[in-house]
Design an enzyme around this catalytic site. Structure first.
Site, PDB file in Angstrom:
ATOM      1  N   ARG A  43       0.853  -1.215   0.000  1.00 12.97           N
ATOM      2  CA  ARG A  43       0.000   0.000   0.000  1.00 12.97           C
ATOM      3  C   ARG A  43       0.878   1.250   0.000  1.00 12.97           C
ATOM      4  O   ARG A  43       0.513   2.293  -0.543  1.00 12.97           O
ATOM      5  CB  ARG A  43      -0.972   0.022   1.185  1.00 12.97           C
ATOM      6  CG  ARG A  43      -0.302   0.116   2.534  1.00 12.97           C
ATOM      7  CD  ARG A  43      -1.318   0.322   3.666  1.00 12.97           C
ATOM      8  NE  ARG A  43      -0.652   0.201   4.953  1.00 12.97           N
ATOM      9  CZ  ARG A  43      -1.014   0.854   6.057  1.00 12.97           C
ATOM     10  NH1 ARG A  43      -2.035   1.671   6.040  1.00 12.97           N
ATOM     11  NH2 ARG A  43      -0.357   0.678   7.174  1.00 12.97           N
TER      12      ARG A  43
ATOM     13  N   GLU B 254     -19.138   2.921   0.085  1.00  9.38           N
ATOM     14  CA  GLU B 254     -18.422   2.102  -0.903  1.00  9.38           C
ATOM     15  C   GLU B 254     -19.243   1.887  -2.170  1.00  9.38           C
ATOM     16  O   GLU B 254     -18.719   1.968  -3.282  1.00  9.38           O
ATOM     17  CB  GLU B 254     -18.039   0.733  -0.312  1.00  9.38           C
ATOM     18  CG  GLU B 254     -17.030   0.790   0.821  1.00  9.38           C
ATOM     19  CD  GLU B 254     -17.661   1.088   2.177  1.00  9.38           C
ATOM     20  OE1 GLU B 254     -18.911   1.180   2.234  1.00  9.38           O
ATOM     21  OE2 GLU B 254     -16.929   1.227   3.167  1.00  9.38           O
TER      22      GLU B 254
END
Lengths: 565, 565
Positions: free
Chosen positions: B222, B276
């Protein structure tokens, strides 16, 4: 407040007038990435009033505990007043991390305060800064004086009432005990308990559910589901649930019972509206509230992903929820790819602690429901066809519990005879093919087996119906080996295994050497046309099988039962 | 109106003040299962006002077309007025199936009217009842006179403006042409077109993205993603997007660019809030609006299922959306099972037309982003680690496009040397094991290979890094066979293949004889403890490999490349 599932659930709560529901909103204007104003500029009060809630506001939730207390009392009073039927919302304005050095900042959400700041805060609030994980005596005393005492009074009143009830209404009391978690009146145990396994199913339940004979008419498993579900919901009064606005298609409803509506909660049916995620989440709440309750919820299989988050929670929390998911394949008609699940069975199967059952006919549908209600510690997803399927001669409801079983064999062995039995010795098959299939493709696989057998006398073809891969995995290796035909015979190699399912192939490599499926999105046409397009006809399956037999001729095939070592 | 995704999107539209948005609500009070009042009792006007919208109402949408027309005009005017910044909502009260015999009934939603009723309705509305699928001349003439003429005027005005722009701002015009779909000013082609492939990527792009050496410090993918994404977003100004309130964890942001906010849309970052599903759906809208735009959206991998419906639409619609999904396994710390994706990679992989890429280190992260932006006709999901991973000596960004490649071999063959090459002839290995692994488990697999090799001189162990199974499937059989080691050598059987991934095993049986994964939910503990608990350590992997080698000793292993026949 931002997640759609909350909007769905709160809107429905307003419509159903759930006056017993009190929600406290910690309105601190901060979220993980910064002030809520970055992404959230709603008038929350107005929104909840629009849903039909009553809204209370507390200006200073940091220190004005009296107002919080009073608001809760008021909310409980209002919500329970006859004729109001409004869920209650209390917006409490607070400061996140109040009293700490990160007060009012988004880092108060997740960043640890550090030891020094914790010591400082404990001193500030009058706690002993040297003690960790302790509860001051005065807190314990306070709760002894208030909550503990109050709960004893409430408990006693309930037990007294329940004891009177058991005497005045003995048959209703028996019904409660038959279908709910063991409930004991005050005279027996000190408190009624909702902890533990729910009562066992009524004895002989499976026998009393519908069973089908080969000559019964072909019907969609969603239609068989309607019949089986109706019988089951009569046997088990704890079944409640509903559909996400496709009841006319999923057909799963408690017949003769009304919809739950504001002010009248005697019904066993809930009209969830087009709200899959909240529907699944509400089912979780029902199952968690009391494990004796058996919530069922229905929509099309392709829409299950709209509430997958809640299905995950059901699985992780061991909740007995039944998902009735119809229109389970490419046989859905002209709606086309958006309505044709390709990947959905695999998506559900990949989740731990859920059984995914795709019955092939009426008997397997009965077996699927029986397995679902009997499986206390996990949810079950039923995948049901829109199109009619013939009643299969070899299908048995009880076999669903084994996950997979031999439903057809061109060698026609007698009941209980295995692949290595007498039949094979006599007939000297040189090749064996096992087709493992589910749901609407099982009858096509049987027809393909008959075609194949006619064209090659040396070839024995077995068809395995595998309604539930999870239950099959749980079987002993010996049974799995027998079903899959992984032992070699006197004159041949172990069986080559071909899977046939009108969906993506990913979940099949574990059980088959060669897979037949669909790894693209679907197409728009009448269902028979779509089946033909993708080769799911007796001829298409037979062709694929011949190709597989040719590719693997003389080659080694792995013993798939060994895979899960 | 009932689906949560609409609530999420409309709330955000209000916050962002999207005044160009006009929504018409066909308020017919009917849904599939009956009157909306069964499940929906909202004050819709109030709800949308709470979101920050301006609401208009048309009383009679059945016949009062003038009011609909005027409301749209008014909405467009208001929405565009400086300083108002309110999306516009028009509630049009209508009768479903108006004029038919099922008017006002829910069966008007889906049930065909039948031939006789269609004839009757055509007569009633003044159409020729004998004609089907035709457009009366007067309709064509009307649209010629209105829409067609108007569009020609608008087009001419735009083309004139654009021509002037190209002369006055030649460098900005060039930038538009470099990064957007081919745009031609009026002098060239009659109309600017947005149809076709977007422009090819800038030449040498991959070389200019970050590359890592073995000695570079270990970091979470990440974190590598943050570095790579920053470089990429400078190269490609059409990248826009944001996070669902976990930006501090997913780290994917266009640095130096502000958030989009009401009245100022110059930013390239969007704060989606905890939404989301709407985030993924909005990304679809951006990609569909103009395929030159490259929307990216980020959250934790375990939350991807909250918007799976929209991911499906991206895949089915060939939209180039990039999902940056971090915290991709059990290495997420004490949040525990609710935050540990087990099944999610399989759920995404089972979807057709999406690439799921799980890079093992910095170079593979660069390769993953390059594959994502280069893959015009499909979405890409990146699965990235929270925990630090070492930079691997054999990793190469360009290899990500092949899906899988040999990253380590205890026989240390030279560059380009295959499993059947010189090395093997000389050394006479009797056994070969291939470990196929992804992401954070690749470096553990390499360490396991080294352990195994030390304990058995006859054993050669190869490690395949497989960042993208979809891209690997697309490779020629010869390459796949080479990578998997499916050919036999002069002194041994084909390689036994063991898959190692800290997630469910379902997607691995296609590529491995034995799988090592996690088929239960996770546990709550620090990440290293959780890895140990599930056996994902060099020692644990080596042990599993030894067990597999023993079980399959002398047994047949299938040629997995043959599976997809």
């Amino acid at each position: 407040m931002q997640e759609g599932v909350a909007s769905e659930a709160c809107s429905l709560a307003g419509t159903l007038g759930l006056g017993n529901l009190v929600v406290l909103y910690d309105n601190n204007k901060i979220q993980i990435d910064g002030p809520t104003s970055l992404a959230f500029n709603e008038d929350v009060k107005k929104r909840f009033e629009a849903y039909g809630w009553e809204v209370h506001e507390v200006e200073n939730g940091d220190t004005d505990f009296r107002s919080i207390h009073d608001s809760i009392d008021q909310a409980k009073d209002h919500g329970r007043q006859e004729g109001i039927n409004k869920p209650q919302f209390i917006s409490v304005r607070t400061t996140i991390g109040y009293g700490s050095k990160v007060a009012g900042q988004n880092k108060a959400h997740g960043t640890p305060l550090g030891d020094a700041e914790i010591v400082r805060m404990k001193e500030q609030w009058g706690f002993d800064p040297n003690k960790k994980f302790y509860m001051p005596d005065q807190v314990e005393k306070y709760y002894q004086r208030t909550a503990h005492q109050r709960s004893q009074e409430v408990r006693k009143a309930w037990n007294d009432l329940f004891t009177r009830y058991s005497k005045q209404f003995p048959s209703e009391f028996k019904e409660l005990n038959d279908h709910f978690l063991p409930i004991k009146p005050a005279s027996g145990s000190p408190i009624p308990t909702f902890i533990g396994q729910p009562p066992t199913l009524p004895s002989g339940l499976l026998d009393r559910l519908p069973h089908y004979k080969q000559e019964d008419k072909a019907e969609a498993t969603r239609k068989s589901s309607e019949t089986v579900f109706t019988a089951l919901s009569k046997e088990l009064p704890t079944i409640i649930g509903g559909a996400a606005d496709v009841l006319g298609s999923t057909l799963a409803t408690v017949k003769g019972s009304p919809y739950i509506k504001a002010g009248d909660y005697t019904g066993r049916n809930i009209a969830f509206g087009v709200r899959e995620h909240a529907m699944f989440a509400i089912a979780n709440g029902i199952a968690a509230f009391n494990p004796s309750l058996i919530p069922y919820v229905s929509t099309f299989l392709v829409f299950a992903p709209y509430g997958l988050g809640a299905i995950r929670i059901a699985a992780i929390s061991h909740l007995r929820v039944i998902y009735v998911l119809t229109h389970d394949s490419i046989g859905v008609g002209e709606d086309g790819p958006t309505h044709q699940p390709i990947e959905t069975l695999t998506q559900l199967r990949s989740l731990p602690n859920i059984n995914v059952i795709r019955p092939a006919d009426g008997n397997e549908t009965t077996g699927a429901y029986f397995a679902a209600v009997d499986g206390f510690a996990h949810p079950t997803a039923l995948a049901l066809s829109r199109q009619a399927l013939p009643q299969l001669p070899g299908s048995k409801a009880i076999n669903v519990k084994k996950g997979a079983y031999v439903i057809f064999d061109t060698a026609s062995p007698k009941e209980g005879e295995t692949i290595d039995g007498q039949v094979e010795q006599e007939q000297k098959w040189s090749k064996i093919l096992t087709i493992i299939s589910t749901g609407s493709e099982v009858h096509l696989s049987i027809a393909a087996a008959q075609l194949l057998s006619k064209s090659d006398a040396q070839l024995r073809v077995r068809v395995v119906s595998a309604p539930c891969l999870e239950l099959f995995r749980e079987q002993p290796a010996e049974y799995r080996s027998q079903v899959l035909g992984t032992q070699s015979g006197p004159h041949r190699q172990p069986s080559l295994i071909l899977s046939v399912e009108a969906g993506d192939t990913i979940s099949w490599y574990e059980f088959a050497h060669v897979t037949m499926g669909i790894d693209t999105f679907g197409v728009s046409a009448p269902d028979k046309e779509v089946y033909k397009h993708f080769g799911f006809t007796p001829e298409g399956i037979a062709e694929k099988a011949k190709k597989a037999l040719k590719v693997f001729e003389g080659a080694n095939v792995a013993d798939l039962v060994k895979l899960r070592i």
